[in-house]
Design a protein around this motif. Sequence first.
Motif, PDB file in Angstrom:
ATOM      1  N   HIS A 122       1.590   1.224  10.272  1.00 48.61           N
ATOM      2  CA  HIS A 122       1.479   1.059   8.821  1.00 48.61           C
ATOM      3  C   HIS A 122       2.827   0.813   8.148  1.00 48.61           C
ATOM      4  O   HIS A 122       3.806   1.504   8.438  1.00 48.61           O
ATOM      5  CB  HIS A 122       0.841   2.305   8.190  1.00 48.61           C
ATOM      6  N   ARG A 137       0.850  -1.200   0.000  1.00 48.85           N
ATOM      7  CA  ARG A 137       0.000   0.000   0.000  1.00 48.85           C
ATOM      8  C   ARG A 137       0.878   1.240   0.000  1.00 48.85           C
ATOM      9  O   ARG A 137       1.684   1.437   0.911  1.00 48.85           O
ATOM     10  CB  ARG A 137      -0.943  -0.001   1.200  1.00 48.85           C
ATOM     11  N   GLU A 154       0.400   4.103   0.798  1.00 53.87           N
ATOM     12  CA  GLU A 154      -0.226   5.167   1.579  1.00 53.87           C
ATOM     13  C   GLU A 154       0.868   5.897   2.343  1.00 53.87           C
ATOM     14  O   GLU A 154       1.755   5.285   2.918  1.00 53.87           O
ATOM     15  CB  GLU A 154      -1.306   4.617   2.515  1.00 53.87           C
TER      16      GLU A 154
HETATM   17 MN    MN Z   1      -5.590   1.758   5.879  1.00 49.79          MN
END
Ligand code: MN
Length: 475
Positions: free
Chosen positions: A235, A226, A228
């Motif tokens: 994360h 991801r 992001e």
């Molecule tokens: Mn998320």
Amino acid sequence: MQIKEILTLTPVQQEVTVKGWVRTKRGQAAVTFIAINDGSTIHNIQAVVEGNNINEDTLKLVTTGSCVAVTGKLIASVGSGQAVEVKAEKVEVYGTADETFPMQPKRHSMEFLREKAHLRFRTNTFGAIFRIRHALAFAIHKYFNDNGFFYLHTPIITASDAEGAGEMFHVTTLDIKNPPKTETGDIDYKEDFFGRETSLTVSGQLEGELGALALSKIYTFGPTFRAENSNTTRHLAEFWMIEPEVAFYELEDNMTLAEDFVQYVIKYALENCADDLAFLEKRLLDEEKNKPQNERSDMSLIEKLRFVVDNKFERLTYTEAIEILLKSKPHKEKKFQYPVEWGIDLQSEHERYLVEKHFKKPVILTNYPREIKAFYMKQDADGKTVRAMDVLFPGIGEIIGGSQREDDYEKLLSRVKEVGIDPENIWWYLETRKFGSAPHAGFGLGFERLVLFVTGMTNIRDVIAFPRTPKSAEF
Ligand code: MN
Ligand code: ATP
């Protein structure tokens, strides 16, 4: 023989050879003690060099960080702290390490160790973490295998950007300095390797569903990506996800599976990683001594793990959770940074309030507003919510996200269009609802979040060997 095994032997002066890396060397008059670790266990084995048994020049090369093979008799240890030790008769130095070796025997900060990720395996903390990580991965496969699930390998390169789970990394062989263009000036992906635009997958779920609608019970366990740009302690840009998917399961069954599964793997770690967990528990205690009283946890690491294994998770709906939050002290005193009202996507502070302050145990929230959840979740009869479930853990927040899937072709199609996905892009997914559709459900567990919880570490970068995060892919 690995050190783990040698340490369990009854010492009868048998000859053993110990191979590993030197943690410490200390001398006392004519005796030298060398602590050696080979990563098979948190425990070192001690080699004792007496008199001029070993050539002095060789012994000089034995320093912290060097790699050695020590041969000698296994004897009962006179010192405390270990049952057996090796009376060295022969020392071979495979590789030396001078005083610039960064992992000297003292406490290093986690930040420093992240910069030395190629060597941090050689610390007690990271040895323990990666042995536990392995045990959890093994337990996951064992759980599913023992319960009739098939391990399905879903693709890592995908052409469907339909999930909306986050920004994706593009996969291309086009010359990025000079890509082919279409007549309208866009990049011409027809010229690309796959003849279309592709990315690294953010989840194996959609393909997993296809498998479940034939094999009944499948799971995936693979890397997901991801892009992001969230620089949080929870994360990663590359992380491992476990995604079971089961035909004929509804939301309740899905919750029961998630709870049973998580409890099983944590129990497995408690039973098989006792030494490493004891080490990490003590480490956490030491770390918390530097914190103010009110920030310290009221349970030790192992107590916390037992608590999760022994207690039922609290189940409630999103709507009930919002009511609790609206009545909560931090809400009334305006202590939450983000507002609370029906329809919001719960923030970490809200999840942590529910888990850590209100229920004081893992919580499963269900039936979220449809607007904040993915298109494939089964719509509830009220037209407002979907059959979603998130499992929330103390200290972590969301550890599992899942749902019962929409199995009605028309409802799924209209939702797909509503969120702006071209049905042509996922024609194959939609077709499973045309041919023998079945109720089914599944979830995704972020492996590193699980490892984070079990090891008591606080930053997700410390539970994966070589973390990938924004602006960082060194090793
Ligand atoms: Mn998320
Ligand atoms: P979050 O709200 O925490 O970003 P999410 O809603 O994006 O999570 P899902 O798309 O439901 O998460 O993914 C399933 C699981 O994967 C999550 O419950 C979490 O355990 C894990 N996960 C999601 N994103 C990440 C990430 N960037 N790094 C590590 N694990 C993640």
